[in-house]
Design a protein around this motif. Structure first.
Motif, PDB file in Angstrom:
ATOM      1  N   LEU A 175      39.006  39.110  49.432  1.00 26.96           N
ATOM      2  CA  LEU A 175      39.111  39.887  48.738  1.00 26.96           C
ATOM      3  C   LEU A 175      39.605  39.511  47.223  1.00 26.96           C
ATOM      4  N   LEU A 176      38.897  40.085  46.226  1.00 21.23           N
ATOM      5  CA  LEU A 176      39.293  39.744  44.891  1.00 21.23           C
ATOM      6  C   LEU A 176      39.474  41.029  43.872  1.00 21.23           C
ATOM      7  N   GLY A 177      40.624  40.971  43.660  1.00 19.24           N
ATOM      8  CA  GLY A 177      41.179  42.137  42.768  1.00 19.24           C
ATOM      9  C   GLY A 177      41.472  41.832  41.264  1.00 19.24           C
ATOM     10  N   VAL A 178      41.006  42.611  40.342  1.00 21.52           N
ATOM     11  CA  VAL A 178      41.016  42.574  38.948  1.00 21.52           C
ATOM     12  C   VAL A 178      42.012  43.466  38.370  1.00 21.52           C
ATOM     13  N   ASP A 179      43.058  43.007  37.415  1.00 19.19           N
ATOM     14  CA  ASP A 179      43.831  43.867  36.721  1.00 19.19           C
ATOM     15  C   ASP A 179      44.397  44.912  37.705  1.00 19.19           C
ATOM     16  N   ALA A 180      44.496  46.121  37.494  1.00 21.82           N
ATOM     17  CA  ALA A 180      44.819  46.971  38.579  1.00 21.82           C
ATOM     18  C   ALA A 180      44.349  46.846  40.008  1.00 21.82           C
ATOM     19  N   GLY A 181      43.217  46.345  39.950  1.00 22.93           N
ATOM     20  CA  GLY A 181      42.654  46.170  41.379  1.00 22.93           C
ATOM     21  C   GLY A 181      43.504  44.865  41.863  1.00 22.93           C
ATOM     22  N   ALA A 182      43.830  43.887  41.211  1.00 19.03           N
ATOM     23  CA  ALA A 182      44.538  42.688  41.746  1.00 19.03           C
ATOM     24  C   ALA A 182      46.111  43.411  42.336  1.00 19.03           C
ATOM     25  N   VAL A 183      46.577  44.335  41.637  1.00 16.74           N
ATOM     26  CA  VAL A 183      48.109  44.906  41.594  1.00 16.74           C
ATOM     27  C   VAL A 183      47.855  45.692  43.213  1.00 16.74           C
ATOM     28  N   ALA A 184      46.617  46.570  43.367  1.00 20.03           N
ATOM     29  CA  ALA A 184      46.432  47.140  44.346  1.00 20.03           C
ATOM     30  C   ALA A 184      46.727  46.415  45.556  1.00 20.03           C
TER      31      ALA A 184
END
Length: 240
Positions: free
Chosen positions: A75-84
């Protein structure tokens, strides 16, 4: 514009793993065309979600994963996606995944960039002319989105998360939204984590001028996962 964007391994090659990407504020799945194509060329299946309109749930991730996902699943999250993603781990509410990549994780405190114009927002995001052009030309990109604060409770949960899976944390050296000391502390608090600071990079660390080196770092992480975190290449001698 589609809610999902898929990239497949080249014909004739066995898929080496699955990467599910959760974009950040204001972005679209097409923002990660360059990264998806690069990882797919290395025989990884990549699927990019649309940024969640509300709270990201474990069900969202489960539903988004390809029906037959090849391990390792990352799972790779970026910005707010990383926070989520990190916040889901903090709640213990995340589908089975073998690793986590957090890119451009915002600082744990409230940081709102001063971007009075689109050009100033681009300056916060990236110095890459290609990425600037993609963001500018994509009618789905929400301008001004970086000024939208991430909910403090979600940020607190993200920095309190202690995922047991291997975790790669990526941050741009020139990212004005990052707290590098907090990111280093987060990585050190995890059992299996690597914190990578990308020299000269801005907030969009996966898409800045250094995108080739960053994609290679992600691909190297994926390959190392397949070897139980034992690198296949060990430098024995070097002049740099």
């Amino acid at each position: 514009m589609s809610d999902l964007l898929d990239f497949h391994a080249p014909d004739g090659l066995l898929t080496r793993g699955t990467v599910l990407v959760v974009p950040g504020r204001g972005e679209t799945p097409e923002t990660y065309t360059r990264l998806g194509a690069r990882l797919a060329f290395d025989a990884y299946r990549v699927r990019v979600l649309a940024p969640p309109g509300g709270t990201l749930t474990a069900r969202d991730l489960t539903d988004a994963l390809p029906a037959e996902s090849t391990a390792p699943v990352v799972l790779l999250g970026v910005d707010a996606g990383a926070v989520a993603l990190a916040a889901l781990y903090a709640r213990g509410d995340v589908p089975g995944a073998d690793a986590l990549v957090l890119a451009g994780l915002p600082a744990p405190g409230p940081v709102v960039p001063e971007a009075a114009s689109w050009d100033e927002e681009l300056g916060i995001r990236t110095a890459c002319p290609t990425h600037r052009g993609r963001l500018t030309g994509d009618v789905g990109v929400r301008r001004g989105a970086l000024a939208e604060p991430v909910p403090p409770a979600l940020l607190a949960a993200a920095y309190a998360a202690r995922p047991a899976v291997p975790t790669l944390v990526l941050s741009g050296e020139l990212d004005p939204l990052a707290d590098h000391a907090a990111l280093a502390g987060l990585a050190k608090s995890l059992g299996r984590a690597r914190y990578v600071l990308v020299r000269g990079a801005h907030h969009d660390v996966l898409n800045d001028l250094q995108h080739r080196s960053v994609a290679a770092e992600v691909a190297g992480f994926l390959e190392t996962l397949r070897e139980q975190l034992v690198p296949r290449v060990a430098v024995q001698s070097s002049a740099w």
